[in-house]
Design an enzyme around this catalytic site. Sequence first.
Site, PDB file in Angstrom:
ATOM      1  N   HIS A 204     -86.858 -19.834 -34.403  1.00  0.00           N
ATOM      2  CA  HIS A 204     -86.509 -20.384 -33.105  1.00  0.00           C
ATOM      3  C   HIS A 204     -85.023 -20.671 -32.968  1.00  0.00           C
ATOM      4  O   HIS A 204     -84.468 -20.555 -31.868  1.00  0.00           O
ATOM      5  CB  HIS A 204     -87.333 -21.640 -32.854  1.00  0.00           C
ATOM      6  CG  HIS A 204     -88.760 -21.326 -32.539  1.00  0.00           C
ATOM      7  ND1 HIS A 204     -89.767 -22.252 -32.595  1.00  0.00           N
ATOM      8  CD2 HIS A 204     -89.361 -20.159 -32.164  1.00  0.00           C
ATOM      9  CE1 HIS A 204     -90.915 -21.693 -32.259  1.00  0.00           C
ATOM     10  NE2 HIS A 204     -90.688 -20.430 -32.003  1.00  0.00           N
ATOM     11  N   ARG A 312     -84.520 -23.037  -7.629  1.00  0.00           N
ATOM     12  CA  ARG A 312     -85.631 -23.733  -8.277  1.00  0.00           C
ATOM     13  C   ARG A 312     -85.377 -25.227  -8.199  1.00  0.00           C
ATOM     14  O   ARG A 312     -84.527 -25.762  -8.922  1.00  0.00           O
ATOM     15  CB  ARG A 312     -85.770 -23.233  -9.710  1.00  0.00           C
ATOM     16  CG  ARG A 312     -86.183 -21.760  -9.747  1.00  0.00           C
ATOM     17  CD  ARG A 312     -85.926 -21.112 -11.073  1.00  0.00           C
ATOM     18  NE  ARG A 312     -86.425 -19.743 -11.086  1.00  0.00           N
ATOM     19  CZ  ARG A 312     -86.123 -18.848 -12.007  1.00  0.00           C
ATOM     20  NH1 ARG A 312     -85.304 -19.169 -12.987  1.00  0.00           N
ATOM     21  NH2 ARG A 312     -86.614 -17.629 -11.949  1.00  0.00           N
ATOM     22  N   ARG A 348     -87.205 -22.567  -3.299  1.00  0.00           N
ATOM     23  CA  ARG A 348     -88.617 -22.576  -3.699  1.00  0.00           C
ATOM     24  C   ARG A 348     -89.138 -24.006  -3.671  1.00  0.00           C
ATOM     25  O   ARG A 348     -88.497 -24.919  -4.196  1.00  0.00           O
ATOM     26  CB  ARG A 348     -88.751 -22.002  -5.115  1.00  0.00           C
ATOM     27  CG  ARG A 348     -90.186 -21.822  -5.581  1.00  0.00           C
ATOM     28  CD  ARG A 348     -90.234 -21.176  -6.958  1.00  0.00           C
ATOM     29  NE  ARG A 348     -89.822 -22.095  -8.012  1.00  0.00           N
ATOM     30  CZ  ARG A 348     -89.676 -21.743  -9.291  1.00  0.00           C
ATOM     31  NH1 ARG A 348     -89.884 -20.489  -9.651  1.00  0.00           N
ATOM     32  NH2 ARG A 348     -89.297 -22.627 -10.196  1.00  0.00           N
ATOM     33  N   GLU A 448     -97.536 -14.355  -7.625  1.00  0.00           N
ATOM     34  CA  GLU A 448     -97.613 -14.576  -9.076  1.00  0.00           C
ATOM     35  C   GLU A 448     -99.033 -14.462  -9.609  1.00  0.00           C
ATOM     36  O   GLU A 448     -99.229 -14.421 -10.824  1.00  0.00           O
ATOM     37  CB  GLU A 448     -97.092 -15.977  -9.409  1.00  0.00           C
ATOM     38  CG  GLU A 448     -95.689 -16.271  -8.933  1.00  0.00           C
ATOM     39  CD  GLU A 448     -95.320 -17.726  -9.120  1.00  0.00           C
ATOM     40  OE1 GLU A 448     -94.593 -18.030 -10.072  1.00  0.00           O
ATOM     41  OE2 GLU A 448     -95.771 -18.552  -8.297  1.00  0.00           O
ATOM     42  N   ASN A 471     -92.784 -13.117 -14.158  1.00  0.00           N
ATOM     43  CA  ASN A 471     -93.137 -13.862 -15.371  1.00  0.00           C
ATOM     44  C   ASN A 471     -94.596 -14.292 -15.329  1.00  0.00           C
ATOM     45  O   ASN A 471     -95.394 -13.982 -16.222  1.00  0.00           O
ATOM     46  CB  ASN A 471     -92.223 -15.080 -15.530  1.00  0.00           C
ATOM     47  CG  ASN A 471     -90.770 -14.700 -15.745  1.00  0.00           C
ATOM     48  OD1 ASN A 471     -90.450 -13.541 -15.945  1.00  0.00           O
ATOM     49  ND2 ASN A 471     -89.892 -15.683 -15.694  1.00  0.00           N
ATOM     50  N   ASP A 472     -94.970 -15.022 -14.279  1.00  0.00           N
ATOM     51  CA  ASP A 472     -96.361 -15.470 -14.179  1.00  0.00           C
ATOM     52  C   ASP A 472     -97.297 -14.334 -13.798  1.00  0.00           C
ATOM     53  O   ASP A 472     -98.454 -14.313 -14.236  1.00  0.00           O
ATOM     54  CB  ASP A 472     -96.480 -16.606 -13.171  1.00  0.00           C
ATOM     55  CG  ASP A 472     -96.234 -17.975 -13.806  1.00  0.00           C
ATOM     56  OD1 ASP A 472     -96.509 -18.115 -15.008  1.00  0.00           O
ATOM     57  OD2 ASP A 472     -95.773 -18.878 -13.107  1.00  0.00           O
ATOM     58  N   ARG A 482     -97.925 -16.550 -22.706  1.00  0.00           N
ATOM     59  CA  ARG A 482     -96.741 -15.987 -23.370  1.00  0.00           C
ATOM     60  C   ARG A 482     -96.161 -16.923 -24.421  1.00  0.00           C
ATOM     61  O   ARG A 482     -95.287 -16.524 -25.195  1.00  0.00           O
ATOM     62  CB  ARG A 482     -95.673 -15.649 -22.326  1.00  0.00           C
ATOM     63  CG  ARG A 482     -95.156 -16.807 -21.510  1.00  0.00           C
ATOM     64  CD  ARG A 482     -94.095 -16.319 -20.519  1.00  0.00           C
ATOM     65  NE  ARG A 482     -93.543 -17.379 -19.700  1.00  0.00           N
ATOM     66  CZ  ARG A 482     -94.001 -17.727 -18.513  1.00  0.00           C
ATOM     67  NH1 ARG A 482     -95.025 -17.071 -18.006  1.00  0.00           N
ATOM     68  NH2 ARG A 482     -93.450 -18.697 -17.815  1.00  0.00           N
ATOM     69  N   CYS A 519     -87.815 -11.786  -8.559  1.00  0.00           N
ATOM     70  CA  CYS A 519     -87.016 -12.884  -9.104  1.00  0.00           C
ATOM     71  C   CYS A 519     -87.436 -13.300 -10.505  1.00  0.00           C
ATOM     72  O   CYS A 519     -87.030 -14.353 -10.983  1.00  0.00           O
ATOM     73  CB  CYS A 519     -87.066 -14.089  -8.166  1.00  0.00           C
ATOM     74  SG  CYS A 519     -88.714 -14.758  -7.892  1.00  0.00           S
TER      75      CYS A 519
END
Length: 598
Positions: A204, A312, A348, A448, A471-472, A482, A519
Amino acid sequence: MQTEMTLIGRAAAPGIALGPALLYRVPSVHTRGQPAPMVHPGQTNLADRVIPGLELQRLDAALHATDALMSTAEMQLQELGKQAAASMFSAYRTFLQDPVLRERAQTLIGEQGYLAVDAIVTAGEEQAAQIAHLVHPDLSICAADIRDVVGQVQRLLIGDPQPEQPLTSPAIIVTHDLSPFELLRLPRDSLLGIVLIGGGATAHSTILARALGIPAVIGLGPALLDHLHDTVMLAVDGDAGYVIVAPSSTTLAHIRTRAAAQDAHRVALYQQRELASVTCDGLAVTLLANVASPVEARIAREWGAQGIGSLRTELLFIDRPALPNEDEQVALYEAVISALPGCAIVARTLDMGGDKHLPAFPLPREDNPFLGWRGIRISLSHAEELLLPQLRAMLRAGATADVRIVVPMIATLTEFRQVRTALQQAHMQLQQAGIPCTTHPQLGVLIEIPAAVLIIDALAQEADFISIGTNDLTQYTLACDRTSPHVAHLYQSLEPAVLRSMAMIVAAAHHHGKRVSLCGEMASDTDVTALLIGMGIDELSCAPAALPRVRQAIRRTHAAAARELAQAVLNAVSLDTVRDLVYTHASVYGATKGAIES
């Protein structure tokens, strides 16, 4: 005088670093390792004794504070487009929120007289030891994760000691290993590079180093320390995976030439920031930025963003004891607008839940939070408290600017219509109060969820614009978390199922005359820029740092060839075939192989 020596390790994070070494010893923390005497009713001598109720409060406070720190780090990395690094902190939070860990620590405090710090360390080590005994690389990583998380809680409980050798001037740190928490503690402006005696390319700390742009070489072995001392000059090549100790003047000149070439490339990209994002054959692609703060908006402007594709708004709410009021929200939106005057701003609505938690609005624990109460579901159920104030703030900010609103986590047409009704209500409230606001607010939907894909024709007919959150969409389409090491390999946005879903969205949107923006993290991946253009994506919204690379990729793309690529890809039935097609196209048209195989 020390002679030049080259030590071979493994490349972990790209880039070249040149500077003095600092042998960095990660600060250690100590506990008593055993229970303390408990306080019983009627006792007056409280020295060195445990008051269970107080220790339980301290434990909960430390767990909450650690979760808030990790949530902030996760969100900041997400806003930078560093999804892999952000997912790492999401995984940490999963371990931290494990009820087994907390319940075991509570038992040690309440029944055996442990201090909070001893209890959490003991409970964590028990869990880590059980997992470490299982021979599986993914599980050994999980054991290390548990120890990292518990170590952070431990430091909060004992007062977080300062490092024995703080990084007070620019240097390359050399250490055995480094947790992401320790890496985040180091001042970024003084951290030139990282050299690890141990470590792995998937550790990580190295993932975070790549996300932060810090050159790193790992796996040099303990013999490294035989050749190093503080202040000795080091040259770190994070691309080739070697470290040069005490480089000669000739070597230094060569390294500086290479570093200068990299800098020149960045400068060249910067100089192209005002060039139009147009393909070789004249197709214009709008290039936008994803941001979460005015600072990021200013960076986006510097790199030539044509607007904000996703503001965001969670950052305004995060780590606050109370929800921000309407005026505070207006101030944030206006600050972003001022950074990009004359540009469209897509804001958003609040997207919390799942792996995003706000101290000011605690959520109930759910067995499956990504499929539970999150996104617009929360905002609609608390419209007076959350949704209406936010909509009014967005409408007010749009009085003198082009502010558009996009709604996340829509699964049904009914939900979207409810938001439209709330928007009309917010607009009416402002008009009745005589407060200036936009007169024609645009409302879009962020796709999404697979259910939204299946009703995209109806959504596209009623929405003013369409955004795709890859992503989603990838996570939900492939039914893979994920952040889970067991199924993370399934999280591939180039899977045919994901790409065909995107094609359905584009077709329906264009049929109803609506523009489509993308996006998600995929927008920053220059290996797939041509594919996205070929599929008909009108706008790409990416992290500010990715703007120059994506612009360059757009300008190298032949739209006609990209459409042929998209047709071939959408006929493919396997990930390997898609990758081969995309890489072949990239090699022919000058792009580079990169995230295609990530």
